[in-house]
Design a protein around this motif. Structure first.
Motif, PDB file in Angstrom:
ATOM      1  N   PHE A  83       3.139  -7.089   1.773  1.00  0.00           N
ATOM      2  CA  PHE A  83       2.290  -6.325   0.859  1.00  0.00           C
ATOM      3  C   PHE A  83       1.360  -5.386   1.633  1.00  0.00           C
ATOM      4  O   PHE A  83       1.124  -4.247   1.223  1.00  0.00           O
ATOM      5  CB  PHE A  83       1.461  -7.275  -0.018  1.00  0.00           C
ATOM      6  N   ASN A  84       0.839  -5.861   2.751  1.00  0.00           N
ATOM      7  CA  ASN A  84      -0.071  -5.013   3.523  1.00  0.00           C
ATOM      8  C   ASN A  84       0.645  -3.809   4.129  1.00  0.00           C
ATOM      9  O   ASN A  84       0.101  -2.713   4.181  1.00  0.00           O
ATOM     10  CB  ASN A  84      -0.741  -5.830   4.631  1.00  0.00           C
ATOM     11  N   TRP A  85       1.879  -4.033   4.585  1.00  0.00           N
ATOM     12  CA  TRP A  85       2.617  -2.902   5.167  1.00  0.00           C
ATOM     13  C   TRP A  85       2.873  -1.830   4.115  1.00  0.00           C
ATOM     14  O   TRP A  85       2.694  -0.645   4.360  1.00  0.00           O
ATOM     15  CB  TRP A  85       3.944  -3.370   5.763  1.00  0.00           C
ATOM     16  N   VAL A  86       3.314  -2.303   2.952  1.00  0.00           N
ATOM     17  CA  VAL A  86       3.609  -1.319   1.911  1.00  0.00           C
ATOM     18  C   VAL A  86       2.329  -0.576   1.529  1.00  0.00           C
ATOM     19  O   VAL A  86       2.325   0.641   1.357  1.00  0.00           O
ATOM     20  CB  VAL A  86       4.255  -2.005   0.692  1.00  0.00           C
ATOM     21  N   SER A  87       1.210  -1.324   1.441  1.00  0.00           N
ATOM     22  CA  SER A  87      -0.041  -0.667   1.074  1.00  0.00           C
ATOM     23  C   SER A  87      -0.485   0.335   2.129  1.00  0.00           C
ATOM     24  O   SER A  87      -1.189   1.294   1.812  1.00  0.00           O
ATOM     25  CB  SER A  87      -1.145  -1.704   0.887  1.00  0.00           C
ATOM     26  N   THR A  88      -0.094   0.097   3.379  1.00  0.00           N
ATOM     27  CA  THR A  88      -0.460   1.052   4.426  1.00  0.00           C
ATOM     28  C   THR A  88       0.218   2.396   4.199  1.00  0.00           C
ATOM     29  O   THR A  88      -0.266   3.437   4.625  1.00  0.00           O
ATOM     30  CB  THR A  88      -0.099   0.477   5.811  1.00  0.00           C
ATOM     31  N   LEU A  89       1.343   2.376   3.510  1.00  0.00           N
ATOM     32  CA  LEU A  89       2.016   3.650   3.225  1.00  0.00           C
ATOM     33  C   LEU A  89       1.246   4.449   2.172  1.00  0.00           C
ATOM     34  O   LEU A  89       1.335   5.665   2.113  1.00  0.00           O
ATOM     35  CB  LEU A  89       3.448   3.394   2.733  1.00  0.00           C
ATOM     36  N   TYR A  90       0.483   3.722   1.333  1.00  0.00           N
ATOM     37  CA  TYR A  90      -0.266   4.380   0.264  1.00  0.00           C
ATOM     38  C   TYR A  90      -1.297   5.346   0.865  1.00  0.00           C
ATOM     39  O   TYR A  90      -2.101   4.969   1.705  1.00  0.00           O
ATOM     40  CB  TYR A  90      -0.970   3.329  -0.592  1.00  0.00           C
ATOM     41  N   GLY A  91      -1.252   6.586   0.424  1.00  0.00           N
ATOM     42  CA  GLY A  91      -2.231   7.563   0.901  1.00  0.00           C
ATOM     43  C   GLY A  91      -2.027   7.967   2.346  1.00  0.00           C
ATOM     44  O   GLY A  91      -2.932   8.491   2.982  1.00  0.00           O
TER      45      GLY A  91
END
Ligand SMILES: [Cu+2]
Lengths: 544, 316
Positions: free
Chosen positions: A341-349
């Motif tokens: 989940f954290n990796w995917v969120s790092t792609l956000y923005g």
């Protein structure tokens, strides 16, 4: 971030200017006696790649044999030896040492801002032990083969007449190599951090290598003891595992998995570390949930010690034990989920560029998610009764080990290749190779999930005709994978000869290897000792 | 191919022919759809972000949100609760599989490289064929003579290792009168993938009759019965009939040939020698081969041995 193409060489091929760790000394002896962590890392890299090629060669043979039921190109005994060697070589000679030995050795001191690891000579010793272990392990190819599977289950392994002794001894020695590397990393991280390099300013790959090292040091001795006992049983007929001598075969399975399950984390944690770096740098985005990622590595390492029994749900262990192991197995899934989940969120923005390393990182997210989720099927006691020891398991661990670790390793290799060699490779060819790899992988292994749920057991030379189409499909995928790897080999080797000169920081990274070290670095890594004033993921610095 | 095929019931799973199968499959489907959901979520988000936030120009500013406690709590606790649910479902299915009903019919199973023997309460023994009544719980008490094997019945969704020096148990209740495939799921060497058996599920009266006749007595003519037994009793796992070596010597042109034995003697093959080889294989070992042949003492009736001999004579 443009690539400097210098063309001042007589042969037309550009060469990196100035001295660096590669050309500082010349001659084979200077390499064999070096204590430079980067040179040792490079020699590890060469060695594990040879092991990978060998293991891959066996894999292609196995898939070819499975193209049709019964005899295709080899006999049952040859098949059994081929899958044993494929497993043993890939596990012990490739995956376990791959990221820590090759990339880890190269990177750990640089990322910390140190000149070298804490014990440089021990580091060289660990490489020599790796070679010695490898020779013993591979000697079995000429001395009668080995047909026990990489798991050496007794009583089979104490009764077969193939060369169990040389291989177990080889793996015993490899264990020491692994322990020494782990020890070195831990001490280096504690003692040699540059001024200002606090724990929370360490790039996440260091956290994952730290967690890996803990597991290596604590779990590997158990494997060593187990293998010694197995050798003692074979040579002196002391009854430990073989019921014919009064031993207990299930005890062996406990010992073996007490090491080999944590070993799964030795294999995957470093890959997870790489992914954190790749995603942050190639999306130019501050990592999301630094502490969650860092501590989930440690949590995985610790809880990972308590789940070995999930390999033995149908082995005849007690129902209570099976229940507890199943429960803990689900617990250990949580931190892995958090990471994803954290990796995917790092792609956000972020500002995502589809460089080769980023493509591999995305491959990783795709494949590892499947690998992780299919693990849940196997963690369920009832479902595991059906799926245990079928192709579902084969597919699951290839999605984790290859789709996870190998993909991360490839991404890391493409990411740090300019730093290690001072050369850029063709991004276009790399994208083609990544695509071939991705498609080939899924064709090869997704079909195996279906084989497994439909009841095809693993380690089968011969199989029911009804499984032939799926097996053939899988074999076809293995050829795509093979072509993908050959392509990678081609453009990486070519880059060494005629690749553009790599700039110091081709991807805009913010950790020390990019900001403070040349490509390739000088012998003691830095011209000036770095002083760290902020974390490794501050990409917005100086941007408007 | 002599292994019994596995009937496929749905895209993923074999046909359900035991009372346990629906319960295991229910767990399978829950974890399956949960996985599909998470996969779509993760990979979907990744793909969406990859397109939405692709680099448009070098040096653009990126988000600096570096954590969100609320989000972290949500994506830790919700999956954790779901995982607990999965654990409980798995445990429930496992508990049903662990405890056999008290009235279950008990059959002994013995595994060895590379055949299965089944012993019934009345003393009858069968090899590689397990006859059971339909709609009645059957409990298997299992052990291995040599190394670890595993009794796997895909259509029943059961699997249990057989360990030398210990007993393990499993049970099932078959719901359809049909032949069901058994496979060995724990790697056991050369003949591992041929170590199959067949469960013959019969209606109760048929089963009674079958058992009374000593487990599927046959009225085939000898050579044909021999041919059938040769594969069914695992001879074919170790012996070829085309001259090639597997684990044991090829039995092509056996009768009348002169065989060198370990220890220097030699023997001319006749009916008595074949009979001895089957019942007491350790007595004379063919030179250059391991003493790996299991004894078939008590596992083959005289009529069946005669049939095998008749068949072997015919493959010259
Ligand atoms: Cu077996």
């Amino acid at each position: 971030m443009s690539v400097i193409a210098a063309d001042d060489d007589l042969e037309g091929a550009p060469r990196p200017r100035g001295t660096n760790y590669i050309n500082a000394e010349r001659g084979i002896v200077s390499w064999l006696t070096t204590v430079d962590h980067k040179r040792i890392g490079l020699m590890y890299l060469g060695s594990v790649l040879v092991a990978f090629a060998l293991g891959g060669f066996f894999a292609l043979l196995l898939r070819l044999e499975l193209l049709s039921p019964g005899h295709t190109i080899m006999s049952a005994n040859q098949y059994n030896q081929a899958f044993t060697l494929h497993g043993a070589v890939m596990t012990f000679l490739f995956i376990i040492p791959s990221i820590p030995g090759a990339l880890g050795n190269f990177l750990v001191p640089i990322l910390l801002g140190a000149k070298d690891v804490a014990f440089p000579r021990l580091n060289l010793l660990s490489l020599y032990l790796y070679w010695i272990g490898a020779i013993f392990t591979l000697s079995s190819i000429v001395t009668g083969g080995l047909d026990t599977g990489w798991t050496f289950y007794v009583p089979y392994a104490s009764t077969t007449n193939t060369s169990v002794l040389s291989v177990t001894f080889g793996i015993f020695v490899l264990g020491f190599s692994s322990v020494l590397t782990g020890l070195n990393f831990i001490v280096t991280m504690h003692k040699l951090r540059a001024p200002g390099m606090t724990w929370y300013r360490m790039p996440l790959i260091l956290w994952s290598l730290y967690a890996t090292s803990i597991v290596q040091i604590l779990a590997t001795p158990v494997l060593a003891i187990t293998l010694l006992l197995l050798m003692a049983e074979r040579v002196f007929h002391i009854g430990i595992f073989d019921p014919a001598l009064g031993g207990d075969p299930v005890l062996y399975q406990h010992f073996f998995w007490f090491y080999s399950h944590p070993a799964v984390y030795i294999m995957i944690l470093p890959g997870m570390g790489i992914i954190s770096e790749l995603i942050a740098v190639h999306a130019q985005r501050k990592i999301f949930g630094y502490k969650a990622i860092a501590f989930s590595s440690v949590a995985i390492a610790l809880v990972g010690f308590l789940v070995w029994g999930h390999h033995m749900f149908v082995s005849g262990q007690s129902e209570v034990a099976a229940t507890i192991f199943s429960f803990l197995t689900f617990i250990v899934a949580v931190p892995s989920g958090i990471k994803v989940f954290n990796w995917v969120s790092t792609l956000y923005g972020g500002s995502i560029k589809f460089t080769a390393p980023m493509l591999f990182a995305m491959c990783f997210l795709f494949l590892f998610t499947i690998g992780g989720l299919t693990g849940l099927f196997l963690g369920m006691l009832s479902v595991d009764m059906h799926l245990h020891d079928t192709y579902f398991v084969v597919a699951h661990f290839h999605y984790v080990m290859m789709g996870g670790t190998v993909t991360a390793f490839l991404g890391g290799l493409h990411h740090w290749w300019p730093k290690m060699t001072g050369r850029m490779y063709s991004q276009k060819l790399a994208a083609v190779a990544a695509a071939l790899y991705f498609i080939g992988f899924n064709v090869t292994f997704f079909s195996q999930f279906i084989l497994g749920t439909r009841g095809m057991p693993r380690r089968y030379y011969n199989y029911l005709d009804q499984f032939q189409p799926l097996h053939a499909f899988s074999t076809f995928g293995s050829w795509l994978l093979g072509v993908g790897f050959l392509l990678m080999l081609y453009y990486l080797l070519k880059s060494l000869k005629s690749g553009a000169i790599a700039p110091q920081n081709p991807w805009g990274g913010k950790s020390l290897e990019w900001t403070d070290a040349a490509s390739p670095p000088v012998t003691e890594n830095f011209e000036h000792r770095p002083v760290v004033t902020e974390g490794p993921y501050e990409f917005n610095e100086g941007k408007s | 191919m002599r292994l019994t095929p596995i009937d496929i019931g749905s895209f993923w799973l074999p046909r359900q022919t035991s009372t346990l199968a629906p319960e295991v499959d229910a767990g399978f489907h829950v974890v399956y759809w949960l996985s599909v959901g998470f996969f779509v979520l993760v990979v979907g988000a990744m793909a969406y972000f990859a397109v939405r936030y692709r680099r448009r120009r070098e040096g653009e500013k990126t988000s600096s949100i570096d954590h969100s406690t609320a989000l972290e709590i949500v994506w830790t606790t919700i999956p954790a609760l779901m995982l607990l649910g999965l654990f409980a479902m798995g445990l429930k299915g496992y508990a049903s599989a662990a405890v056999a009903p008290a009235e279950a019919l008990e059959i002994q199973v013995t595994a060895e490289k590379w055949l299965w023997t089944f012993t019934y309460p009345n003393g009858t023994t069968t090899v590689n064929e397990l006859g059971v009544p339909k709609d009645r719980p059957v409990r298997l008490v299992m052990s291995s003579k040599d190394i670890v094997h595993s009794f796997f019945v895909p259509e029943f969704r059961i699997k249990q290792d057989l360990v030398p020096g210990a007993y393990t148990t499993t049970w099932f209740q078959a719901t359809e009168a049909k032949d069901v495939a058994v496979l060995c799921a724990e790697y056991c060497g050369t003949g591992h993938s041929d170590m199959g058996a067949k469960i013959i599920v019969m209606d109760e009266p048929v089963y009674k009759d079958w058992l009374e006749k000593g487990g599927g007595a046959s009225d085939l003519p000898p050579a044909e019965l021999g041919k059938k037994l040769f594969t069914q009793r695992s001879c074919a796992t170790c012996h070829s009939l085309d001259g090639s070596r597997i684990q044991g010597p090829s039995l092509k042109g056996l009768i009348g040939r002169s065989e060198d034995l370990e220890g220097g003697a030699s023997v001319k093959v006749d009916e008595n020698y074949i009979r001895e080889s089957i019942l007491n294989p350790g007595a004379k070992i063919v030179r250059g081969y391991p003493a790996a042949m299991p004894t078939f003492q008590g596992l083959l009736k005289d009529r069946e041995i005669d049939a095998l001999i008749a068949y072997l004579k015919s493959v010259n």
